[in-house]
Write a protein that holds these residues in place. Sequence first.
Motif, PDB file in Angstrom:
ATOM      1  N   GLN A  76       0.818  -1.212   0.000  1.00  0.00           N
ATOM      2  CA  GLN A  76       0.000   0.000   0.000  1.00  0.00           C
ATOM      3  C   GLN A  76       0.850   1.260   0.000  1.00  0.00           C
ATOM      4  OE1 GLN A  76      -2.774  -0.272   3.269  1.00  0.00           O
ATOM      5  NE2 GLN A  76      -3.413  -2.359   2.731  1.00  0.00           N
ATOM      6  N   GLN A  77       2.133   1.126   0.382  1.00  0.00           N
ATOM      7  CA  GLN A  77       3.022   2.283   0.391  1.00  0.00           C
ATOM      8  C   GLN A  77       3.670   2.537  -0.972  1.00  0.00           C
ATOM      9  OE1 GLN A  77       3.296   4.330   3.085  1.00  0.00           O
ATOM     10  NE2 GLN A  77       1.670   2.998   3.913  1.00  0.00           N
ATOM     11  N   ASP A  78       3.643   1.525  -1.850  1.00  0.00           N
ATOM     12  CA  ASP A  78       4.300   1.686  -3.146  1.00  0.00           C
ATOM     13  C   ASP A  78       3.717   2.841  -3.966  1.00  0.00           C
ATOM     14  OD1 ASP A  78       6.086  -0.320  -2.614  1.00  0.00           O
ATOM     15  OD2 ASP A  78       4.985  -1.870  -3.702  1.00  0.00           O
ATOM     16  N   PRO A  79       2.377   2.978  -4.082  1.00  0.00           N
ATOM     17  CA  PRO A  79       1.840   4.135  -4.826  1.00  0.00           C
ATOM     18  C   PRO A  79       2.216   5.470  -4.196  1.00  0.00           C
ATOM     19  CG  PRO A  79       0.172   2.424  -4.592  1.00  0.00           C
ATOM     20  CD  PRO A  79       1.313   2.029  -3.695  1.00  0.00           C
ATOM     21  N   ILE A  80       2.297   5.523  -2.861  1.00  0.00           N
ATOM     22  CA  ILE A  80       2.690   6.762  -2.185  1.00  0.00           C
ATOM     23  C   ILE A  80       4.151   7.074  -2.488  1.00  0.00           C
ATOM     24  CG2 ILE A  80       2.984   7.872   0.067  1.00  0.00           C
ATOM     25  CD1 ILE A  80       0.684   6.093   1.080  1.00  0.00           C
ATOM     26  N   ARG A  81       4.989   6.031  -2.446  1.00  0.00           N
ATOM     27  CA  ARG A  81       6.402   6.213  -2.757  1.00  0.00           C
ATOM     28  C   ARG A  81       6.569   6.726  -4.191  1.00  0.00           C
ATOM     29  NH1 ARG A  81       7.783   1.626  -1.483  1.00  0.00           N
ATOM     30  NH2 ARG A  81       8.675   2.000   0.572  1.00  0.00           N
ATOM     31  N   LEU A  82       5.809   6.149  -5.111  1.00  0.00           N
ATOM     32  CA  LEU A  82       5.885   6.588  -6.504  1.00  0.00           C
ATOM     33  C   LEU A  82       5.466   8.045  -6.646  1.00  0.00           C
ATOM     34  CD1 LEU A  82       6.236   6.082  -9.541  1.00  0.00           C
ATOM     35  CD2 LEU A  82       3.871   5.264  -9.584  1.00  0.00           C
ATOM     36  N   LYS A  83       4.385   8.425  -5.969  1.00  0.00           N
ATOM     37  CA  LYS A  83       3.920   9.813  -6.042  1.00  0.00           C
ATOM     38  C   LYS A  83       5.007  10.771  -5.542  1.00  0.00           C
ATOM     39  CE  LYS A  83      -0.362  10.722  -5.114  1.00  0.00           C
ATOM     40  NZ  LYS A  83      -0.816  11.406  -6.358  1.00  0.00           N
ATOM     41  N   ASN A  84       5.690  10.417  -4.475  1.00  0.00           N
ATOM     42  CA  ASN A  84       6.754  11.280  -3.945  1.00  0.00           C
ATOM     43  C   ASN A  84       7.913  11.408  -4.930  1.00  0.00           C
ATOM     44  OD1 ASN A  84       5.308  11.664  -1.569  1.00  0.00           O
ATOM     45  ND2 ASN A  84       6.335   9.979  -0.494  1.00  0.00           N
ATOM     46  N   LEU A  85       8.263  10.302  -5.585  1.00  0.00           N
ATOM     47  CA  LEU A  85       9.351  10.350  -6.557  1.00  0.00           C
ATOM     48  C   LEU A  85       8.957  11.163  -7.788  1.00  0.00           C
ATOM     49  CD1 LEU A  85      10.623   6.662  -6.336  1.00  0.00           C
ATOM     50  CD2 LEU A  85      11.709   8.707  -5.394  1.00  0.00           C
ATOM     51  N   ILE A  86       7.694  11.074  -8.189  1.00  0.00           N
ATOM     52  CA  ILE A  86       7.207  11.889  -9.314  1.00  0.00           C
ATOM     53  C   ILE A  86       7.281  13.364  -8.956  1.00  0.00           C
ATOM     54  CG2 ILE A  86       5.169  12.485 -10.675  1.00  0.00           C
ATOM     55  CD1 ILE A  86       6.409   9.919 -11.598  1.00  0.00           C
ATOM     56  N   ARG A  87       6.924  13.697  -7.729  1.00  0.00           N
ATOM     57  CA  ARG A  87       7.014  15.105  -7.294  1.00  0.00           C
ATOM     58  C   ARG A  87       8.478  15.568  -7.302  1.00  0.00           C
ATOM     59  NH1 ARG A  87       2.423  14.062  -7.597  1.00  0.00           N
ATOM     60  NH2 ARG A  87       3.070  14.699  -9.682  1.00  0.00           N
ATOM     61  N   GLU A  88       9.385  14.687  -6.872  1.00  0.00           N
ATOM     62  CA  GLU A  88      10.804  15.035  -6.893  1.00  0.00           C
ATOM     63  C   GLU A  88      11.269  15.265  -8.325  1.00  0.00           C
ATOM     64  OE1 GLU A  88      15.151  13.081  -5.705  1.00  0.00           O
ATOM     65  OE2 GLU A  88      13.296  12.267  -4.826  1.00  0.00           O
ATOM     66  N   ALA A  89      10.819  14.431  -9.251  1.00  0.00           N
ATOM     67  CA  ALA A  89      11.178  14.613 -10.662  1.00  0.00           C
ATOM     68  C   ALA A  89      10.643  15.938 -11.179  1.00  0.00           C
ATOM     69  CB  ALA A  89      10.625  13.458 -11.497  1.00  0.00           C
ATOM     70  N   GLU A  90       9.437  16.309 -10.742  1.00  0.00           N
ATOM     71  CA  GLU A  90       8.852  17.595 -11.154  1.00  0.00           C
ATOM     72  C   GLU A  90       9.716  18.759 -10.673  1.00  0.00           C
ATOM     73  OE1 GLU A  90       4.730  20.113 -10.356  1.00  0.00           O
ATOM     74  OE2 GLU A  90       4.744  17.926 -10.140  1.00  0.00           O
ATOM     75  N   GLU A  91      10.204  18.675  -9.447  1.00  0.00           N
ATOM     76  CA  GLU A  91      11.071  19.735  -8.924  1.00  0.00           C
ATOM     77  C   GLU A  91      12.359  19.841  -9.736  1.00  0.00           C
ATOM     78  OE1 GLU A  91      11.652  18.699  -4.868  1.00  0.00           O
ATOM     79  OE2 GLU A  91       9.561  19.080  -4.283  1.00  0.00           O
ATOM     80  N   HIS A  92      12.926  18.683 -10.118  1.00  0.00           N
ATOM     81  CA  HIS A  92      14.139  18.700 -10.938  1.00  0.00           C
ATOM     82  C   HIS A  92      13.874  19.348 -12.296  1.00  0.00           C
ATOM     83  CE1 HIS A  92      16.874  16.525  -8.367  1.00  0.00           C
ATOM     84  NE2 HIS A  92      16.060  15.489  -8.257  1.00  0.00           N
ATOM     85  N   LEU A  93      12.736  19.041 -12.895  1.00  0.00           N
ATOM     86  CA  LEU A  93      12.396  19.613 -14.202  1.00  0.00           C
ATOM     87  C   LEU A  93      12.262  21.130 -14.117  1.00  0.00           C
ATOM     88  CD1 LEU A  93       9.774  16.978 -15.405  1.00  0.00           C
ATOM     89  CD2 LEU A  93      11.973  17.466 -16.508  1.00  0.00           C
ATOM     90  N   ILE A  94      11.597  21.585 -13.063  1.00  0.00           N
ATOM     91  CA  ILE A  94      11.418  23.031 -12.884  1.00  0.00           C
ATOM     92  C   ILE A  94      12.761  23.701 -12.642  1.00  0.00           C
ATOM     93  CG2 ILE A  94      10.400  24.792 -11.398  1.00  0.00           C
ATOM     94  CD1 ILE A  94       8.045  22.840 -10.943  1.00  0.00           C
TER      95      ILE A  94
END
Length: 420
Positions: A76-94
């Motif tokens: 159940q934590q895997d989707p949350i972990r993925l969401k956090n990594l996607i947000r981190e990728a968004e910060e890198h892109l910005i």
Amino acid sequence: MGRTTWTGVVIDTQGQIPDGPSQKEEVLIIQDNGQGKGDSHMNVLTRNNLNLLMAVHKGPCVSVFMPMHRSGPETQQDPIRLKNLIREAEEHLIARGLHAPKAKGLLEKAEKLLQDALSHKHQSDGLAMFLSPEVFHYYLLPFVFEELVIVADRFHIKPLLPLLSGDGRYFVLALSQNKVRLLQSTHYSVRELDPGDVPENLAETLRDNDSWKELQMHSSISGKGELSAITHGGEVDNKENIQRYFRRIDKGLHELLKNERAPLVLAGVDYLHPIYKEVNSYPHLMVEGIAGNPEQLSAAELHEQAWTIVRPHFQKAQQEAVDQYKEFSGSERTSNRIRKIIPAAYHGRIELLFVLPDLQQWGTFDPGTYEIHLHKKEKTGDEDLLESAAIQTLLNGGTVYMIGAEKMPDTGPLAAVFRY
């Protein structure tokens, strides 16, 4: 308008990929759900996939790696972990100058596809995602990745290399006259793969043969695994029929495993081993196999027995590689200098390469001028030169060992034995 390619490589899962990006974009969605749909040649990570990922893509290129869980509350934590990594990728892109709405839009569609894939039962230990404005690939693999997000001008694929390195993977081919199973394994994990274009069983092979279409056949298997087939005229040549069956299996696996160098362990009753070896064309089939009816063994049991066979092979091969480096140490056949190794890798001169897995050496290399620039921190246009050396070595038929510092044959983050 250019074509955007979205490819989901979901190995042995039940997930269904939902509708993709909006109709305003021209999108090709390819899926493999372990049932042969989509591009069946991509249901296993191969060196050919490296070529695809190494192709020049329009940046920025986002690479995300994360561990996954097969069962238990941690799933159940895997989707949350993925969401956090996607947000981190968004910060890198910005941070790289991409406007926030574009960064969010680029990642949203990929996150939706992945979250849907993760919501279904799977037998995967790690997720690897590669996303750019033109390309999206993801792999659910039998390998535990460390969490990592890299945004650069190229995809970062070094975490995949242990799966393709000299001691990373092996295959198990479980054969009986009733069923064919192909397993991809590492030391710590195993998963069943779609074996591709192979017959499901011996009876299918006989039905497809023109000389058998008019015949009525009844078959049974003795305790020794021998086939007894009776037709109007009496008993047929058992071995010839099994050879025909095995030739079709070998032909189907040839396309799936082409360019592979991973060991293949055969599992089956004693009677079948020598017959398959007579028709086998895969050069890395192990001499020793697993004896017994594999239909009675789970994937985990086959994995455990196969590991006892391949472990000495891996240990011996790695030790021989280290010994070879030490034998040629001090000569022109070896080096631990990155400025010498990088050009050699691009030109196919490396026979053996040893790389520390958890380090990056950022910089640039121009294959035309041999000019190399090394940087302590990543700069725009940089690539991880350690990763590039490993990939080029693999693509040129060399062997790569991703090993810890205590096992490295020399100082530094990489060392090479040259072919000449």
